[in-house]
Design a protein around this motif. Sequence first.
Motif, PDB file in Angstrom:
ATOM      1  N   MET A 154      24.144  59.919 -13.599  1.00 41.77           N
ATOM      2  CA  MET A 154      24.160  59.971 -12.167  1.00 41.77           C
ATOM      3  C   MET A 154      25.268  61.346 -11.792  1.00 41.77           C
ATOM      4  N   ALA A 155      24.513  62.353 -11.052  1.00 42.41           N
ATOM      5  CA  ALA A 155      25.447  63.555 -10.551  1.00 42.41           C
ATOM      6  C   ALA A 155      26.522  63.362  -9.587  1.00 42.41           C
ATOM      7  N   LYS A 156      27.240  64.263  -9.618  1.00 37.93           N
ATOM      8  CA  LYS A 156      28.525  63.850  -8.721  1.00 37.93           C
ATOM      9  C   LYS A 156      28.165  64.145  -7.203  1.00 37.93           C
ATOM     10  N   ASP A 157      26.874  64.822  -6.905  1.00 38.80           N
ATOM     11  CA  ASP A 157      26.292  64.983  -5.763  1.00 38.80           C
ATOM     12  C   ASP A 157      25.937  63.530  -5.145  1.00 38.80           C
ATOM     13  N   ASP A 158      25.410  62.947  -5.948  1.00 45.16           N
ATOM     14  CA  ASP A 158      24.974  61.714  -5.571  1.00 45.16           C
ATOM     15  C   ASP A 158      25.796  60.515  -5.275  1.00 45.16           C
ATOM     16  N   LEU A 159      27.111  60.810  -5.442  1.00 48.87           N
ATOM     17  CA  LEU A 159      28.287  59.934  -5.180  1.00 48.87           C
ATOM     18  C   LEU A 159      28.585  59.771  -3.884  1.00 48.87           C
ATOM     19  N   VAL A 160      28.893  58.747  -3.138  1.00 51.74           N
ATOM     20  CA  VAL A 160      29.370  58.469  -1.770  1.00 51.74           C
ATOM     21  C   VAL A 160      30.649  58.805  -1.445  1.00 51.74           C
ATOM     22  N   GLN A 161      30.960  59.826  -0.737  1.00 48.86           N
ATOM     23  CA  GLN A 161      32.633  60.226  -0.447  1.00 48.86           C
ATOM     24  C   GLN A 161      33.238  59.529   0.297  1.00 48.86           C
ATOM     25  N   LEU A 162      34.338  58.882  -0.034  1.00 48.62           N
ATOM     26  CA  LEU A 162      35.179  57.968   0.806  1.00 48.62           C
ATOM     27  C   LEU A 162      36.708  58.318   0.459  1.00 48.62           C
ATOM     28  N   ASP A 163      37.361  58.265   1.624  1.00 45.11           N
ATOM     29  CA  ASP A 163      38.632  58.493   1.593  1.00 45.11           C
ATOM     30  C   ASP A 163      39.441  57.115   1.249  1.00 45.11           C
ATOM     31  N   GLY A 164      40.726  57.217   0.818  1.00 45.61           N
ATOM     32  CA  GLY A 164      41.455  56.090   0.374  1.00 45.61           C
ATOM     33  C   GLY A 164      43.035  56.391   0.247  1.00 45.61           C
ATOM     34  N   LYS A 165      43.719  55.382  -0.274  1.00 49.98           N
ATOM     35  CA  LYS A 165      44.939  55.462  -0.528  1.00 49.98           C
ATOM     36  C   LYS A 165      45.359  54.792  -2.088  1.00 49.98           C
ATOM     37  N   VAL A 166      45.959  55.450  -2.848  1.00 52.93           N
ATOM     38  CA  VAL A 166      46.535  54.929  -4.100  1.00 52.93           C
ATOM     39  C   VAL A 166      47.567  53.678  -4.034  1.00 52.93           C
ATOM     40  N   VAL A 167      47.108  52.552  -4.234  1.00 53.51           N
ATOM     41  CA  VAL A 167      47.929  51.604  -4.415  1.00 53.51           C
ATOM     42  C   VAL A 167      48.711  51.006  -5.592  1.00 53.51           C
ATOM     43  N   ASP A 168      47.998  51.502  -6.779  1.00 56.35           N
ATOM     44  CA  ASP A 168      48.569  51.091  -8.162  1.00 56.35           C
ATOM     45  C   ASP A 168      48.109  51.984  -9.148  1.00 56.35           C
ATOM     46  N   ARG A 198      48.397  65.714 -10.691  1.00 54.04           N
ATOM     47  CA  ARG A 198      49.131  64.214 -10.766  1.00 54.04           C
ATOM     48  C   ARG A 198      48.833  63.593  -9.663  1.00 54.04           C
ATOM     49  N   ILE A 199      48.659  62.399  -9.635  1.00 53.43           N
ATOM     50  CA  ILE A 199      48.287  61.327  -8.826  1.00 53.43           C
ATOM     51  C   ILE A 199      49.424  60.347  -8.870  1.00 53.43           C
ATOM     52  N   VAL A 200      50.242  60.018  -7.732  1.00 51.29           N
ATOM     53  CA  VAL A 200      51.279  58.869  -7.642  1.00 51.29           C
ATOM     54  C   VAL A 200      50.970  57.820  -6.710  1.00 51.29           C
ATOM     55  N   VAL A 201      51.344  56.901  -6.797  1.00 52.22           N
ATOM     56  CA  VAL A 201      51.170  55.740  -5.718  1.00 52.22           C
ATOM     57  C   VAL A 201      51.491  56.211  -4.266  1.00 52.22           C
ATOM     58  N   GLY A 202      50.745  55.947  -3.666  1.00 49.38           N
ATOM     59  CA  GLY A 202      50.938  56.297  -1.955  1.00 49.38           C
ATOM     60  C   GLY A 202      50.148  57.599  -1.804  1.00 49.38           C
ATOM     61  N   ASP A 203      49.360  58.460  -2.471  1.00 49.71           N
ATOM     62  CA  ASP A 203      48.631  59.532  -2.330  1.00 49.71           C
ATOM     63  C   ASP A 203      47.600  59.284  -1.571  1.00 49.71           C
ATOM     64  N   ARG A 204      46.964  60.200  -0.687  1.00 45.89           N
ATOM     65  CA  ARG A 204      45.540  59.976   0.047  1.00 45.89           C
ATOM     66  C   ARG A 204      44.670  60.737  -1.011  1.00 45.89           C
ATOM     67  N   VAL A 205      43.534  60.105  -1.149  1.00 44.09           N
ATOM     68  CA  VAL A 205      42.462  60.641  -2.205  1.00 44.09           C
ATOM     69  C   VAL A 205      41.241  60.598  -1.622  1.00 44.09           C
ATOM     70  N   SER A 206      40.394  61.387  -2.058  1.00 40.59           N
ATOM     71  CA  SER A 206      38.971  61.361  -1.771  1.00 40.59           C
ATOM     72  C   SER A 206      38.189  60.755  -3.062  1.00 40.59           C
ATOM     73  N   VAL A 207      37.501  59.559  -3.012  1.00 42.16           N
ATOM     74  CA  VAL A 207      36.830  58.906  -4.172  1.00 42.16           C
ATOM     75  C   VAL A 207      35.369  58.832  -3.897  1.00 42.16           C
ATOM     76  N   GLY A 208      34.660  59.496  -5.009  1.00 39.92           N
ATOM     77  CA  GLY A 208      33.356  59.339  -5.089  1.00 39.92           C
ATOM     78  C   GLY A 208      32.881  57.781  -5.649  1.00 39.92           C
ATOM     79  N   VAL A 209      32.155  57.190  -5.037  1.00 36.13           N
ATOM     80  CA  VAL A 209      31.725  55.799  -5.398  1.00 36.13           C
ATOM     81  C   VAL A 209      30.416  55.797  -5.476  1.00 36.13           C
ATOM     82  N   SER A 210      29.727  55.388  -6.576  1.00 33.44           N
ATOM     83  CA  SER A 210      28.379  55.118  -6.785  1.00 33.44           C
ATOM     84  C   SER A 210      27.777  54.115  -6.129  1.00 33.44           C
ATOM     85  N   PRO A 211      26.565  54.491  -5.312  1.00 36.22           N
ATOM     86  CA  PRO A 211      25.883  53.327  -4.306  1.00 36.22           C
ATOM     87  C   PRO A 211      25.512  52.117  -5.362  1.00 36.22           C
TER      88      PRO A 211
END
Length: 73
Positions: free
Chosen positions: A1-15, A47-60
């Motif tokens: 699956m290509a990166k263009d097909d992923l659903v872009q969602l925002d989130g926060k790193v918890v662990d 680098r990603i640390v706990v507490g960062d806001r990130v954009s995540v590509g999630v497969s449908p």
Amino acid sequence: MAKDDLVQLDGKVVDALAGGLYKVELETNKVVVNAKLCGKMRRFNIRIVVGDRVSVGVSPYDPTHGLIMYRHK
């Protein structure tokens, strides 16, 4: 699956888990997904640390796994 097909969602790193995996809590529905860094982030040593806001590509097809695409400032 290509990166263009992923659903872009925002989130926060918890662990930060072993092996470059992260638990990310999505802002839209408070679901926690396992996510790993995309290739460009690994290549440029972003680098990603706990507490960062990130954009995540999630497969449908499998919404429990994701790919961290961007770290917000």
